[in-house]
Design a protein around this motif. Structure first.
Motif, PDB file in Angstrom:
ATOM      1  N   VAL A  17       0.847  -1.191   0.000  1.00  0.00           N
ATOM      2  CA  VAL A  17       0.000   0.000   0.000  1.00  0.00           C
ATOM      3  C   VAL A  17       0.884   1.244   0.000  1.00  0.00           C
ATOM      4  O   VAL A  17       2.021   1.214   0.480  1.00  0.00           O
ATOM      5  CB  VAL A  17      -0.952   0.029   1.217  1.00  0.00           C
ATOM      6  CG1 VAL A  17      -1.912  -1.146   1.184  1.00  0.00           C
ATOM      7  CG2 VAL A  17      -0.169   0.039   2.520  1.00  0.00           C
ATOM      8  N   MET A  18       0.345   2.312  -0.548  1.00  0.00           N
ATOM      9  CA  MET A  18       1.068   3.580  -0.561  1.00  0.00           C
ATOM     10  C   MET A  18       0.596   4.434   0.610  1.00  0.00           C
ATOM     11  O   MET A  18      -0.606   4.566   0.855  1.00  0.00           O
ATOM     12  CB  MET A  18       0.832   4.319  -1.878  1.00  0.00           C
ATOM     13  CG  MET A  18       1.720   5.546  -2.043  1.00  0.00           C
ATOM     14  SD  MET A  18       3.505   5.170  -1.918  1.00  0.00           S
ATOM     15  CE  MET A  18       3.740   4.198  -3.422  1.00  0.00           C
ATOM     16  N   THR A  19       1.549   4.972   1.360  1.00  0.00           N
ATOM     17  CA  THR A  19       1.254   5.820   2.511  1.00  0.00           C
ATOM     18  C   THR A  19       1.972   7.153   2.336  1.00  0.00           C
ATOM     19  O   THR A  19       2.843   7.287   1.466  1.00  0.00           O
ATOM     20  CB  THR A  19       1.732   5.158   3.820  1.00  0.00           C
ATOM     21  OG1 THR A  19       3.164   5.283   3.897  1.00  0.00           O
ATOM     22  CG2 THR A  19       1.343   3.684   3.876  1.00  0.00           C
ATOM     23  N   PRO A  20       1.650   8.154   3.164  1.00  0.00           N
ATOM     24  CA  PRO A  20       2.389   9.427   3.087  1.00  0.00           C
ATOM     25  C   PRO A  20       3.891   9.261   3.296  1.00  0.00           C
ATOM     26  O   PRO A  20       4.683  10.083   2.846  1.00  0.00           O
ATOM     27  CB  PRO A  20       1.760  10.260   4.214  1.00  0.00           C
ATOM     28  CG  PRO A  20       0.377   9.709   4.357  1.00  0.00           C
ATOM     29  CD  PRO A  20       0.502   8.239   4.091  1.00  0.00           C
ATOM     30  N   GLY A  21       4.287   8.173   3.978  1.00  0.00           N
ATOM     31  CA  GLY A  21       5.709   7.929   4.205  1.00  0.00           C
ATOM     32  C   GLY A  21       6.359   7.049   3.162  1.00  0.00           C
ATOM     33  O   GLY A  21       7.538   6.709   3.277  1.00  0.00           O
ATOM     34  N   ASN A 233      -8.198   1.751  -1.273  1.00  0.00           N
ATOM     35  CA  ASN A 233      -7.781   2.504  -2.459  1.00  0.00           C
ATOM     36  C   ASN A 233      -6.290   2.798  -2.522  1.00  0.00           C
ATOM     37  O   ASN A 233      -5.803   3.316  -3.523  1.00  0.00           O
ATOM     38  CB  ASN A 233      -8.562   3.820  -2.530  1.00  0.00           C
ATOM     39  CG  ASN A 233     -10.047   3.580  -2.710  1.00  0.00           C
ATOM     40  OD1 ASN A 233     -10.449   2.665  -3.421  1.00  0.00           O
ATOM     41  ND2 ASN A 233     -10.868   4.391  -2.046  1.00  0.00           N
ATOM     42  N   ALA A 234      -5.559   2.469  -1.448  1.00  0.00           N
ATOM     43  CA  ALA A 234      -4.123   2.760  -1.439  1.00  0.00           C
ATOM     44  C   ALA A 234      -3.289   1.605  -1.987  1.00  0.00           C
ATOM     45  O   ALA A 234      -2.056   1.669  -1.967  1.00  0.00           O
ATOM     46  CB  ALA A 234      -3.670   3.094  -0.017  1.00  0.00           C
TER      47      ALA A 234
END
Length: 421
Positions: A17-21, A233-234
């Motif tokens: 998953v894609m995160t802000p970090g 959705n990430a």
């Protein structure tokens, strides 16, 4: 098609998953029906991931274990896992424990039957783990406590517990009618609004959200599920393969019973000579000195090769060929029958020297730990470790054969059936 012997939602899953970090790999462990046994398996897998990333300390890999309240209080492997949490061979820099506390275990809910402690979380006090009790019907409080718990773990590298105090709206499974065994509890539960309803009403009252918006969220989510679409959705479409191990080369093959494992005798002699080179001034106990001296004679043919010498030589050849080796158990350094002596102790200052750590320059990791006196949690940990670094040799040694009985659930639920499940 073969069945797995277990229900589908016990088989685990993983995704990126894609995160802000940045991109994160999430791995949900395959969890058999036996309560709590997956906990130490997760810890072992996390330790191996940390070793693979050179993340000693736990900055990059975080274990999260979800428990039921009754199992957390009732299953002995929970205590074993806490006991190993700060030991050298098993530390992972702290674990986040989340307890889904629905106040009933299968059909046991009476305080007089469920446990002897005040709270289901009291076992965590043995390692001074902070315990946060939070109302599961208050999402914002849950988020706050989760962030607080994570901050503690990252700062102090120790276990932390979140007791998510809530209830089970339905029965234990699809066919269960809980009012048959908890009639008064479920008379109350049947009248309670859901957590989602409570939070939506709060946001609407605060004029943060409109009623139509709240209703549309439900319909959008339901429509996505019915269409077979992702609701997370990430998710990353093309994940970074460096974040996980590709197991495809190791599965789906026929068993090979015959394989050439021979090693040139001159190389064996070189490795034996290397393992006999001790630090200057290193004084061994006299019986150990004789064992080590005899091993050198075995390389010249003066004495026949015995089990201990052959075993340590075998590990040396595996390291020499570039493979990680990890050995744990209750007496593995010396060996139950005083035969291995892979860990040597200086009689002058108590310092230790492990010859297998010095087979050659830039060799793979060799880890040797005399474990705490646990079988179930330790074997589960080593199984989890092995499933995460396939191109390696992971050894757990029972102190005596019948000591394996205490770890039988690991053998049944994971080792003998792992590939099928």
């Amino acid at each position: 098609k073969k069945g797995s012997g277990d229900v589908k939602y016990h088989q685990g899953f993983s995704s990126n998953v894609m995160t802000p970090g940045g991109e994160v790999h999430l791995a949900l462990a395959f969890n058999p029906s036996h309560l709590e046994i997956v906990g130490p398996v997760v810890e072992g897998s996390v330790r191996a991931r940390q070793v693979r990333r050179k993340d000693i300390g736990g900055d990059d890999v975080l274990p999260i274990i979800v428990h039921g309240d009754a199992a957390f209080a009732g299953q002995g492997v929970v205590m074993e896992t806490f006991q190993m949490s700060q030991t050298r061979g098993y530390v992972v820099g702290g674990t986040m424990h989340v307890i889904i506390n629905n106040q009933v275990g299968f059909t046991t809910s009476s305080r007089e039957d469920a446990r002897s402690t005040e709270y289901c979380t009291d076992i965590a006090k043995m390692v001074q783990a902070p315990i946060f009790h939070v109302n599961g019907d208050d999402p914002e409080a849950v988020v706050f406590v989760t962030q607080l718990a994570l901050d503690f773990r990252q700062e102090f590298r120790k276990d932390v517990v979140i007791d998510l105090f809530c209830y089970r709206r339905r029965g234990h499974n699809e066919a269960d009618e809980p009012s048959a065994t908890q009639p008064l509890m479920y008379q109350v539960i049947s009248k309670l609004p859901t957590t989602r309803t409570l939070y939506a009403d709060k946001l609407i009252k605060q004029e943060i959200l409109g009623r139509n918006q709240a209703d549309n969220m439900i319909e959008t989510y339901r429509s996505a599920l019915e269409a077979g679409q992702h609701v997370a959705n990430a998710l990353v479409g093309e994940p970074n393969k460096k974040l996980y191990v590709d197991w495809s080369p190791y599965v789906g093959h026929d068993l090979e019973d015959y394989w050439d494992t021979s090693v040139d005798v001159s190389r064996l002699q070189e490795l034996a000579q290397r393992m006999r080179q001790l630090p200057e001034g290193f004084v061994m106990q006299k019986q150990v000195q004789k064992v080590i001296d005899d091993r050198l004679k075995m390389q010249t043919g003066e004495l026949p090769l015995n089990w201990g010498a052959a075993e340590t030589l075998a590990y040396a050849t595996i390291l020499d060929e570039g493979f990680l080796v990890r050995i744990t158990g209750q007496d593995v350094g010396r060996g139950t029958f005083s035969h291995r002596h892979a860990k040597l102790l200086n009689q002058v200052d108590g310092s230790q020297y492990i010859p297998l750590c010095h087979v050659k320059e830039n060799q793979p990791r060799f880890a040797l730990y005399d474990s705490l006196l646990s079988e179930e949690a330790v074997l589960a940990f080593e199984y989890g470790y092995a499933t995460t670094i396939p191109n390696s040799l992971i050894v757990w040694e029972a102190q005596f054969g019948d000591f394996a009985n205490g770890a039988q659930v690991v053998i049944d639920q994971f080792i003998s059936s792992g590939e099928t499940k």
